[in-house]
Design an enzyme around this catalytic site. Structure first.
Site, PDB file in Angstrom:
ATOM      1  N   ASP A  41       0.810  -1.223   0.000  1.00 56.11           N
ATOM      2  CA  ASP A  41       0.000   0.000   0.000  1.00 56.11           C
ATOM      3  C   ASP A  41       0.847   1.277   0.000  1.00 56.11           C
ATOM      4  O   ASP A  41       0.645   2.173   0.820  1.00 56.11           O
ATOM      5  CB  ASP A  41      -0.926   0.038   1.220  1.00 56.11           C
TER       6      ASP A  41
ATOM      7  N   GLU B  93     -11.101  -1.231  -4.113  1.00 53.52           N
ATOM      8  CA  GLU B  93     -10.451  -0.445  -3.065  1.00 53.52           C
ATOM      9  C   GLU B  93      -9.255   0.326  -3.629  1.00 53.52           C
ATOM     10  O   GLU B  93      -8.986   0.307  -4.828  1.00 53.52           O
ATOM     11  CB  GLU B  93      -9.984  -1.351  -1.920  1.00 53.52           C
TER      12      GLU B  93
END
Length: 323
Positions: A41, A209
């Protein structure tokens, strides 16, 4: 006629220049993964010639974020930062102290703002330096987006985008049980933490997402991840609009990055994009080959290019030959 001594000197100088160029080229090759260790991420900023990469520490976050500092993507220095605070970690709606998926931006006021998931909610931090010290941006020490604020939305994976006119936007959101992803968005006021209006659902096609906003030649590219982050279905897609809040047209060439046929790249996703010397680069994570009950991920870097019509081309996950 050149004497033997002069010839030998010329040969020696030529050899040294060749070796020097060869060494430079070898140093400039950036393979994947770009650094040892397990991270996911990523977000990135560049300040005063230095790149700062903020990332989740695998497996699946911990009590601090990973921060990697580099000037050339060859040598990295690992740093520790003090965000989030204990107050954030013990919030009753944060689902524990797990911290992950940061987004960091430098605002017009010269301060750095971090939007980070603590458990299942979004918190905001502010600092005068990329490495802190960080403090809660909200004086009341409450989350920017509480975990139970929007039913059906998993309030994680925030991304801050600052448009050319200085207007800032915040994007976030995922789904539950790997289905029904939702992307929320809202304008931010100049303090970078106050919502200018109510957040809206701007979910584009095939979204799950990890939203990331990019603007190029007057077009807004909402990039995101789709599939399951725990297996080979995870991939990067995008949608295009003439405004930062949509409506969206699904991008051509989707998915632009997915599991490769030879399985050297598995489950690439949750990325960020930046420019260096006119070239776009995409920084993302992929699944590390393993036999574990949980997934470990590693950071990768590749070039990202566009065609003449502004479509993002499919990405070849080969690493960078020269940065």
């Amino acid at each position: 006629m050149i004497s033997i001594n002069i010839f030998n000197r010329i040969l020696t100088i030529t050899l040294l220049i060749t070796l020097s160029h060869s060494a430079f080229a070898q140093k400039a090759v950036i393979g994947n993964p770009i650094v040892k260790g397990y991270y996911a991420d990523p977000t990135i900023i560049k300040d005063k010639g230095v790149f700062y990469i903020y990332a989740t520490i695998d497996p699946w976050g911990g009590k601090e974020l990973g921060v990697l500092v580099t000037k050339d993507f060859v040598s990295f220095e690992t740093k520790h930062i003090n965000w989030p605070t204990k107050a954030a970690c013990t919030s009753p709606t944060s689902n524990g102290s797990m911290v992950w998926a940061p987004s960091v931006r430098k605002a017009a006021n010269g301060k750095f703002y971090m939007y980070v998931a603590v458990g299942s909610e979004i918190w905001a931090g502010v600092s005068d330096h990329p490495l802190g010290p960080w403090r809660n941006a909200k004086n009341d020490h409450t989350p920017l987006v509480a975990g139970n604020k929007y039913p059906g939305v998993h309030n994680i994976d925030a991304d801050c985008f600052i448009d050319q006119d200085g207007q800032a936007y915040l994007y976030w959101g995922s789904g539950f049980n790997w289905v029904n992803g939702h992307c929320m968005a809202v304008k931010l006021k100049k303090d970078m933490i106050t919502f200018d209006g109510e957040p809206i659902d701007i979910t584009p096609p095939h979204y799950f997402e990890a939203p990331h906003m990019l603007k190029r030649n007057g077009l807004y590219y909402l990039m995101y991840s789709y599939g399951k982050a725990i297996d080979a279905t995870y991939q990067i897609r995008y949608a295009v609009s003439k405004t930062p809040l949509g409506p969206w047209a699904e991008g051509e060439n989707d998915p632009i990055l997915s599991t490769s046929r030879d399985s050297t790249t598995v489950g690439p996703g949750h990325h960020t994009v930046f420019q260096q010397n006119g070239q776009y680069y995409i920084l993302y994570h992929r699944i590390h080959p393993q036999k574990r009950e949980y997934v470990l991920r590693e950071l990768c870097l590749d070039c990202m290019n566009f065609d003449s019509r502004g479509n993002i081309l499919k990405i070849r996950p080969n690493g960078i030959k020269r940065f």
